[in-house]
Every structure is written in structure tokens, then in C-alpha cells.
Design a protein around this motif. Structure first.
Motif, PDB file in Angstrom:
ATOM      1  N   SER A 318       7.240  26.976  95.492  1.00 31.14           N
ATOM      2  CA  SER A 318       6.911  27.564  94.186  1.00 31.14           C
ATOM      3  C   SER A 318       7.622  28.885  93.955  1.00 31.14           C
ATOM      4  CB  SER A 318       5.397  27.773  94.073  1.00 31.14           C
ATOM      5  OG  SER A 318       4.722  26.552  93.974  1.00 31.14           O
ATOM      6  N   ASP A 319       7.577  29.788  94.932  1.00 27.19           N
ATOM      7  CA  ASP A 319       8.100  31.134  94.720  1.00 27.19           C
ATOM      8  C   ASP A 319       9.613  31.203  94.816  1.00 27.19           C
ATOM      9  OD1 ASP A 319       7.983  30.549  97.406  1.00 27.19           O
ATOM     10  OD2 ASP A 319       7.356  32.543  98.038  1.00 27.19           O
ATOM     11  N   ARG A 320      10.241  30.211  95.433  1.00 22.01           N
ATOM     12  CA  ARG A 320      11.695  30.191  95.530  1.00 22.01           C
ATOM     13  C   ARG A 320      12.300  29.089  94.659  1.00 22.01           C
ATOM     14  NH1 ARG A 320      14.634  34.086  96.455  1.00 22.01           N
ATOM     15  NH2 ARG A 320      16.273  32.862  97.498  1.00 22.01           N
ATOM     16  N   PRO A 375      10.727  30.110  88.419  1.00 24.69           N
ATOM     17  CA  PRO A 375       9.851  29.878  89.560  1.00 24.69           C
ATOM     18  C   PRO A 375       8.429  29.553  89.106  1.00 24.69           C
ATOM     19  CG  PRO A 375      10.142  32.226  89.235  1.00 24.69           C
ATOM     20  CD  PRO A 375      11.078  31.544  88.268  1.00 24.69           C
ATOM     21  N   GLN A 377       5.899  30.618  90.942  1.00 23.11           N
ATOM     22  CA  GLN A 377       5.088  31.709  91.485  1.00 23.11           C
ATOM     23  C   GLN A 377       5.939  32.968  91.490  1.00 23.11           C
ATOM     24  OE1 GLN A 377       3.524  31.047  95.412  1.00 23.11           O
ATOM     25  NE2 GLN A 377       2.507  33.016  95.529  1.00 23.11           N
ATOM     26  N   GLN A 378       5.385  34.052  90.974  1.00 22.00           N
ATOM     27  CA  GLN A 378       6.070  35.337  90.976  1.00 22.00           C
ATOM     28  C   GLN A 378       5.191  36.328  91.721  1.00 22.00           C
ATOM     29  OE1 GLN A 378       9.101  35.907  89.895  1.00 22.00           O
ATOM     30  NE2 GLN A 378       9.109  38.092  90.356  1.00 22.00           N
ATOM     31  N   ARG A 379       5.664  36.819  92.865  1.00 21.19           N
ATOM     32  CA  ARG A 379       4.836  37.652  93.733  1.00 21.19           C
ATOM     33  C   ARG A 379       4.842  39.119  93.339  1.00 21.19           C
ATOM     34  NH1 ARG A 379       3.247  35.066  98.440  1.00 21.19           N
ATOM     35  NH2 ARG A 379       4.280  33.074  98.876  1.00 21.19           N
ATOM     36  N   GLU A 565      -2.898  36.704  94.917  1.00 16.07           N
ATOM     37  CA  GLU A 565      -2.757  36.087  96.231  1.00 16.07           C
ATOM     38  C   GLU A 565      -4.097  35.950  96.939  1.00 16.07           C
ATOM     39  OE1 GLU A 565       0.283  34.831  96.968  1.00 16.07           O
ATOM     40  OE2 GLU A 565       0.662  35.571  94.952  1.00 16.07           O
ATOM     41  N   THR A 628       2.527  39.431  87.838  1.00 13.33           N
ATOM     42  CA  THR A 628       2.677  38.387  88.834  1.00 13.33           C
ATOM     43  C   THR A 628       2.094  37.108  88.245  1.00 13.33           C
ATOM     44  OG1 THR A 628       0.574  38.915  89.906  1.00 13.33           O
ATOM     45  CG2 THR A 628       2.551  40.038  90.728  1.00 13.33           C
ATOM     46  N   ARG A 630       1.214  32.618  89.104  1.00 12.81           N
ATOM     47  CA  ARG A 630       1.325  31.416  89.924  1.00 12.81           C
ATOM     48  C   ARG A 630       0.773  30.212  89.178  1.00 12.81           C
ATOM     49  NH1 ARG A 630      -0.718  32.375  95.599  1.00 12.81           N
ATOM     50  NH2 ARG A 630      -0.374  30.126  95.742  1.00 12.81           N
TER      51      ARG A 630
END
Length: 639
Positions: A318-320, A375, A377-379, A565, A628, A630
Motif C-alpha cells: 500500500s505505502d509503496r 499510493p 497509504q501515506q505515512r 497507524e 496522512t 490509508r
């Protein structure tokens, strides 16, 4: 010679195959009149195309044509493929003028086109980056030079102009480019291909629009040369260029995602026109494998930043996620061609998913900022991006006004401008509606009968799609309505007060319709849980929420005091749709820990706090400032 579709003029859209199960209805037969896509088209025509023109001028990418026309020596502004952005803008302007008749849009097209035409060489070659004084020689870097890629985009711009206005200087210039390509790479010429497929698409559609068969033959030749190792060895491998195995022998899409999708779309074009069932079967199998194992919930394709590429099966972090906006557009292009070839609505299902959750996400609702990657997911929230700043292409915390590699803004612009061309089709028996938007649709069937309908809907936020029949009908015909995969078994057809649950992928109604007859398809757009395949390691133990065709996401601006998170959603009850239209789910916030080691001999402890978590459509994320985000949300047990 002018082909049949050119004679039809405004009736034709971006794709007009000579064969296939269905005939696409063009921008003169379909008119989107409002709703989600109507608003997007309005913003595209009033803001986005002008925004693109401003940046292309500011950076000197259009000015490159002036320098080439003047014979000025030396380097040009932008990357080696900068010419293509001007061509995609011209395509967008051509479709937009054909759609609206806006004289300012036409004036902008003419002014830019004149500068392009002035830069063309006597033998038809046209590039601002190669072949001039102090520049690399023509075709000395086919792996990375993008000369043929740019030529293909010029041809597609010319097709749009030919089908909306008719032959003009740009169309004639594109035909000279196509003739030059046939001479340079056809029989007796260079036995090579371009590192980035696209010329194949341009040649195939220009053949349809002009009736010039050798353009189609050249496209077919380029396609069959793939997998023959004509391109040099690179660190990313020959699969990056789709030059590792022939198109017919591939089992899945691989390598650079945009390249793979453009090549497959072009192969479908040629196969449709030639009746090449073997090629169409191979492409359908590759699409099926890729959709089932290498595609994100949003419809995004491409899971690796390295090589902007597909990963292996179920490699979908998800994040990549790369999920480039242009790859989403390429996916729509391929699925549309396979739909036309087969009539199977599964292709329209993926188109819908990708349009709403990748293509619409790729541009801010104000039309002036863009995502390159998408993406799930963005952290980190990151900082706001200034409206006048050129930005690296892979940054995805905020949309940017322009990129050093800005293929996506102009690609989005041309897609929205031509969107009517992807809504409906016809065959000998009637009309098929594949994408739902407030619209009017009218066409003439093969036997000369005229059929017309109006679509009234608040889709995708409202589930009722009402089709009102117009005009006098003297004989029976068939109206077909797609039932999205997520709605089957719950969709309801309402006709003459009767309600029927629909389990199939399509509703077909055959009868002699009368003016003002109405049919309503009710689709269940309440929010629902969606669980991923357990083989997708990156999201095992997580769950997502969808609402109709929309993927939803959690965004930190809605829970400013909570770290996304630390959230665990509780999927023991259906998501709730509040009165304000916002979907919410129950979630728990795990207690904060500051362990010296992030692994332990037992499961995480109990939650410390319960919260109501609002979810927003993924296409709207990052529109309220840095945040952020997800899509997939962990569950308490992490099963």
C-alpha cells in the motif's frame, strides 16, 4: 483517402475499430450533461487545459518548436519526451473544442499547432530534441530517446482534430510524420522499435481515421518486433521494455506499467481491425492474470517505484504503490478495447473502478494540481507544495502543479476531454450503456433506426440510474445496462412498478419502446467492507471500505488527535452512512508503547480508546491540506 470514421466526423471518439463485438459511440452521440463527470469535464475545459498550456510555455517546452523552426543549435528545455506533452495538450484541446465548440479553446489549439507544424523537416521528421544542429542524430537512442513515442502522440492529436474539425495543417503534418516512420522503419528500413510503446497506438488510429492501410501495417510490424531483443540490455532487464518475449507469448503484463498497457492497447487495436482472435485471446488472458494478481483495489497498476513497474503476483504494498496516473489511463484504454472486442462487462467494471479511483484521484478537484503516483497509504503528511513550484514526480503526499516529468497532467486532460467516447456502445440489436452519468445518448443502428435515451442519475453517490427513452420507435430494439460486479445479487431493476433483483452482469431489455418509457436500475451504494486476498502479504489482516464504485480511505485531518497507524477497525457491523453522506466505521486506538524493540512474544494489548472513524472517497484525499492516509485498515486481531 479519408476513412469512414472521418466522414462521420463529430460522431467518432478516440477509438473507432473496424471490427469487434461492439461499436463505440462518439462524442457527437453521447453528451455528459452534469454530475460527477460533468463537473470534472467542466473543470478540465475551463482550468486544466489552460493550466497545462501555461506551464508548457513557462518551461519552454512549446518554445522548443520555435527554436527548431528557427534552426537554432543546441539543447532544448525539458526531457527528451517533452514534445509529447504539447501533443497531448493539443489532443485535449481538439476533443474539448469538439465537445463544446469553445472558440477560445480552438484559438489556443491553432496557435500551438502552427508552432508545431513550423518545426517539421521537409522529409516529415519532427522532433525538437534530435536531428538538429548540435543535437544527437535521429534514432541513435531508441531505448530512451522517445522519438517514436512522441510521434505517436502527435498522431493521436491529429486523429482528434480530424474527427472533430477535419483535415488541417496539424493533420497533414502528422500524416507526413507517419509516412516518414513507415519509410524509416518499414520494409528495407531499420528493424527496431521504440523503447516506449505509443507510436503503435497513433499509427493504428490514424489508419482508421484516414484509411491509410500502411499505417496499420507499420503498427502491426512494431508490435510483432517486440520480444525480439531489438533494444539494448539494461539493468532493469528486457521486460522493462516488453522486449523479453513476443506479445503473443506473454502470460501477464510486466515491466514498466505504462509501456506495457500502451503496447497491449495497440495490439488490441490491430487485432480488432484484422480479426486476429489469437492475439485478442492472448491479451485477454494477460489482462485477466494482471487484474486478478497485480492490480490494486483502486484499479491502480504498478507496484514498484524502481522501473515504474508491475511487481510479481500479489506484490501490492500500500505505502509503496506506484500506481501511476498514466498507468490508470492506460488500463482504461486497454479495457475499453477488450470490451469492444468481446462485449464482456468485466472490462467496463475495471474501467469504472480505475476512472473513479485513479484517474479522478490524479487531479485536484480544482483542476490545477496533480498526483503522479497514487499510493494507498501515506505515512507522512509533508508540507504544502507552492502553486508555482516544479516538483519531483514520485512525491505523493500532496498534489503538485507540475512535475519535471509531467506526463500525467496532459494525459488526464485528454482523457477527461474525450470521456464521452467511453460511455456507451451499439450493435446491430441496440444500445449498451457501460458508464453511468447524467447524459443524453443518441445513435443510428446498423439498419438505420434511430434510438435515443436520457440518463438521469446522482451516481456514484446515489444508486438510482433512470433511463428515459426518447423519439418514436417503430420496431423493437435492445437496451443493455451494465450491472457492476459489486452490485450483482443486490441490484434491482424497476420497470412499470415491478421490481426484479438482478444477478447477471447486464440487464437486457428488448421491446418496442415508446417516448418517455422509463427503466430504473437501483444499485446498492451503501458502504461495505472489502477484504483482500490472503496472498497479498502487505495487507493481510486489514480491511477496506467501498461505497458503490468508490474506494474510501481514512485521512488524518478527520482524526487530528489520533495516529492512523495506531487505529484498529472493528468490522463486526456494517459501515454506517451518516446523514451528511460521510461513511463511518468503529475503530479502536491501541495504547502507545515506547518499546526498545518492536517485536514481542504475544499479540498487541487491548485498545485504550474507541473512536468513530470517518472515511472519505479516495479521490478526494489530500484536498484539505497535508495529511496522512490509508485505504486498508488493520483489524484488532491482525488475522
Amino acid at each position: 483517402m479519408i476513412g469512414n470514421d472521418a466522414i462521420l466526423g463529430r460522431l467518432v471518439g478516440p477509438v473507432a475499430p473496424a471490427g469487434g463485438r461492439l461499436r463505440p459511440l462518439g462524442i457527437g452521440e453521447v453528451r455528459i450533461t452534469g454530475g460527477f463527470w460533468g463537473e470534472r469535464q467542466h473543470v478540465n475545459g475551463s482550468v486544466t487545459v489552460r493550466h497545462c498550456a501555461t506551464w508548457l510555455e513557462r518551461l519552454g517546452w512549446i518554445g522548443n518548436f520555435d527554436l527548431t523552426a528557427a534552426g537554432t543549435a543546441g539543447e532544448r528545455a525539458g526531457r527528451e519526451f517533452a514534445d509529447s506533452e504539447t501533443y497531448k495538450l493539443l489532443e485535449a484541446l481538439a476533443w474539448e473544442f469538439g465537445r463544446t465548440g469553445d472558440s477560445e479553446i480552438d484559438a489556443l489549439f491553432r496557435s500551438i499547432a502552427a508552432r508545431v507544424v513550423a518545426a517539421q523537416s521537409e522529409d516529415g521528421y519532427l522532433s525538437t530534441q534530435f536531428g538538429g544542429p548540435g543535437q544527437p542524430e535521429r534514432y541513435t537512442d531508441l531505448e530512451w530517446g522517445h522519438e517514436l513515442y512522441c510521434a505517436g502522440h502527435l498522431m493521436q492529436a491529429a486523429v482528434a482534430r480530424l474527427r472533430t474539425v477535419g483535415e488541417d495543417d496539424l493533420v497533414r503534418a502528422a500524416r507526413r510524420v507517419a509516412d516518414h516512420v513507415c519509410d524509416a522503419f518499414g520494409p528495407g528500413g531499420r528493424m527496431q522499435v521504440c523503447g516506449h510503446p505509443e507510436v503503435e497506438l497513433g499509427l493504428a488510429e490514424l489508419a482508421r481515421a484516414t484509411g491509410e492501410e500502411r499505417y496499420r501495417e507499420m503498427a502491426a510490424t512494431f508490435i510483432e518486433r517486440r520480444g525480439q531483443g531489438t533494444l539494448g540490455e539494461i539493468e532493469l532487464g528486457q521486460a522493462y521494455f516488453q522486449d523479453d518475449v513476443p506479445v503473443r507469448a506473454a502470460t501477464a503484463l510486466r515491466g514498466h506499467a505504462v509501456r506495457a498497457l500502451y503496447l497491449s492497447a495497440a495490439a488490441a487495436d490491430v487485432a480488432l481491425d484484422r480479426g486476429d482472435e489469437e492475439m485478442l485471446d492472448a491479451l485477454a488472458q494477460q489482462w485477466e492474470h494482471t487484474t486478478a494478481r497485480r492490480t490494486y483495489l483502486t484499479g491502480g497498476m504498478g507496484s514498484r517505484h524502481e522501473g515504474e513497474a508491475f511487481g510479481e503476483d500479489f506484490e501490492l504494498p500500500s505505502d509503496r504503490a506506484y500506481a501511476e496516473s498514466c498507468a490508470g489511463i492506460g488500463s482504461v484504454m486497454l479495457a475499453w478495447r477488450l470490451l469492444l472486442a468481446t462485449g464482456e462487462e468485466r472490462y467496463a467494471d475495471l474501467m469504472e473502478r480505475t476512472l473513479y479511483n485513479v484517474v479522478a484521484t490524479g487531479v485536484h478537484s480544482d483542476g490545477a494540481a496533480f498526483f503522479y503516483t497514487n499510493p494507498l497509504q501515506q505515512r507522512t503528511a509533508g508540507d504544502p507544495i507552492p502553486a508555482n513550484r516544479l516538483h519531483p514526480r514520485a512525491a505523493s503526499g500532496q498534489r503538485a502543479p507540475w512535475f519535471a516529468v509531467s506526463c500525467c497532467p496532459t494525459n488526464i486532460a485528454r482523457t477527461f476531454a474525450s470521456l464521452e467516447g467511453y460511455v456507451a456502445t451499439a450493435d446491430a440489436d441496440g444500445m449498451q450503456i457501460h458508464q453511468y452519468a447524467p447524459s443524453t445518448i443518441a445513435t443510428t443502428l446498423d439498419d438505420g433506426r434511430e434510438v435515443a435515451v436520457e440518463v438521469r442519475t446522482g451516481y456514484p453517490y446515489e444508486g438510482a440510474v433512470t433511463v428515459v427513452v426518447g423519439g418514436e420507435q417503430s420496431a423493437a430494439w435492445t437496451l443493455s445496462l451494465r450491472v457492476p460486479a459489486w452490485a450483482r445479487g443486490q441490484a434491482v431493476l424497476v420497470e412499470d412498478g415491478e421490481r426484479t433483483t438482478v444477478d447477471d452482469s447486464v440487464v437486457r431489455l428488448t421491446r418496442t419502446f415508446h417516448p418517455d418509457d422509463q427503466v430504473t436500475l437501483e444499485l446498492p451504494v451503501a458502504p461495505r467492507w472489502t477484504w483482500p486476498d490472503d496472498r497479498i502479504d502487505a495487507v493481510r489482516g486489514q480491511v477496506a471500505v467501498e461505497q458503490g464504485p468508490l474506494v474510501l480511505c481514512a485521512e488524518s485531518v478527520d482524526v487530528p488527535d489520533v495516529d492512523l497507524e495506531s487505529l484498529r477497525v472493528v468490522p463486526d457491523a456494517a459501515p454506517v452512512l451518516r446523514a451528511d453522506g460521510v461513511a463511518v466505521v468503529r475503530a479502536a486506538v491501541t495504547s502507545d508503547r515506547e518499546d526498545a524493540w518492536p517485536y514481542r512474544d504475544r499479540a498487541n494489548g487491548a485498545a485504550a480508546q474507541a473512536v468513530e472513524l470517518p472515511l472519505v472517497p479516495y479521490h478526494r484525499w489530500a484536498e484539505r491540506g497535508p495529511s496522512t492516509m490509508r485505504v486498508f485498515l488493520p483489524t484488532p486481531t491482525g488475522h
